[in-house]
Design a protein around this motif. Structure first.
Motif, PDB file in Angstrom:
ATOM      1  N   TYR A  72       0.197  -1.179  -0.014  1.00 50.68           N
ATOM      2  CA  TYR A  72       0.394  -0.284   0.048  1.00 50.68           C
ATOM      3  C   TYR A  72       0.982   1.540   0.063  1.00 50.68           C
ATOM      4  CZ  TYR A  72      -3.478  -3.113   0.722  1.00 50.68           C
ATOM      5  OH  TYR A  72      -4.565  -4.085  -0.030  1.00 50.68           O
ATOM      6  N   LEU A  73       0.694   1.750  -0.899  1.00 48.40           N
ATOM      7  CA  LEU A  73       1.469   3.070  -1.266  1.00 48.40           C
ATOM      8  C   LEU A  73       1.227   4.616  -0.790  1.00 48.40           C
ATOM      9  CD1 LEU A  73       3.250   2.107  -4.891  1.00 48.40           C
ATOM     10  CD2 LEU A  73       3.867   1.344  -2.865  1.00 48.40           C
ATOM     11  N   CYS A  74       1.533   5.015  -0.025  1.00 48.70           N
ATOM     12  CA  CYS A  74       1.478   6.829   0.210  1.00 48.70           C
ATOM     13  C   CYS A  74       1.659   7.795  -0.929  1.00 48.70           C
ATOM     14  CB  CYS A  74       1.408   6.626   2.017  1.00 48.70           C
ATOM     15  SG  CYS A  74       1.161   8.585   2.046  1.00 48.70           S
ATOM     16  N   ALA A  75       1.179   8.830  -0.673  1.00 50.59           N
ATOM     17  CA  ALA A  75       2.297   9.626  -2.224  1.00 50.59           C
ATOM     18  C   ALA A  75       0.903  10.520  -2.038  1.00 50.59           C
ATOM     19  CB  ALA A  75       1.392   9.113  -3.680  1.00 50.59           C
ATOM     20  N   VAL A  76       2.035  12.260  -1.951  1.00 51.24           N
ATOM     21  CA  VAL A  76       1.504  13.210  -2.135  1.00 51.24           C
ATOM     22  C   VAL A  76       1.660  14.034  -2.637  1.00 51.24           C
ATOM     23  CG1 VAL A  76       2.052  14.798  -0.335  1.00 51.24           C
ATOM     24  CG2 VAL A  76       1.659  13.436   0.223  1.00 51.24           C
TER      25      VAL A  76
END
Lengths: 116, 112
Positions: free
Chosen positions: B86-90
């Motif tokens: 699960y990738l968090c991206a801003v």
């Protein structure tokens, strides 16, 4: 199936070879991206094109050369690569720079590249 | 500078609830995304937050606190097929164009 296709899916090349990665999106999007994904490292943004114009180049070595002939196609030309360039190369597209827009990116399946 | 932190690995049991945290530091915050990536496949979009609060989408929910630079992804009624990264991206807009900064991803293993 995300509407973004990439070829080839796997590529093995020597350090003196020249090869190209291809990305095509069927979503009517105006922005396209190249990312590099290495093991245990974050996705690294390499290049961004908006309406076929390059708007971002994240200090990528010149042995990687992008080309965007139209809004549906994106290429990454590779020459004289190094073994540390071995990685998964992901293409993505999004609708385009719209003020306040969500700009969700849709990713292709990637090209697994091995440089010997 | 710009930085995103999330745990490297998590393990949970089928049917349980798991929360994956993400903290970030950016100068021009313009939205936070969560992606799911199964091994050998493309990342696929899960959720988007730009305002504080909770966004719910079926079994998945995402929360954002901009003042704390914090988000979490909540997965309920875990299924074996939820085993993935699960990738968090801003999204950052400090330089006038959009820049997407990704975390290293959290590998979730769901056990029977």
């Amino acid at each position: 199936e995300t509407g973004v296709t990439q070829t080839p899916r796997h590529l093995v090349m020597g350090m003196t070879n020249k090869k190209s990665l291809k990305c095509e999106q069927h979503l009517g999007h105006n922005a396209m991206y190249w990312y590099k994904q290495s093991a245990k490292k974050p996705l690294e943004l390499m290049f961004v094109y908006s309406l076929e114009e390059r708007v971002e180049n994240n200090s990528v070595p010149s042995r990687f050369s992008p080309e965007c002939p139209n809004s549906s196609h994106l290429f990454l030309h590779l020459h004289t690569l190094q073994p540390e360039d071995s990685a998964l190369y992901l293409c993505a597209s999004s609708q385009g720079w719209t003020s306040g827009g969500q700009e969700t990116q849709y990713f292709g399946p990637g090209t697994r590249l091995l440089v010997l | 500078g710009q930085n995103i932190d999330q745990p490297t690995e998590m393990t949970a049991t089928e049917g349980a609830i798991v929360q994956i945290n993400c903290t970030y530091q950016t100068s021009g915050f313009n939205g936070l995304f969560w992606y799911q990536q199964h091994a050998g496949e493309a990342p696929t979009f899960l959720s988007y937050n730009v305002l504080d609060g909770l966004e719910e989408k079926g079994r998945f929910s995402s929360f954002l606190s901009r003042s704390k630079g914090y988000s979490y992804l909540l997965l309920k009624e875990l299924q074996m097929k939820d085993s993935a990264s699960y990738l968090c991206a801003v999204r950052d807009q400090a330089s006038g164009t959009y820049k997407y900064i990704f975390g290293t991803g959290t590998r979730l293993k769901v056990l029977a």
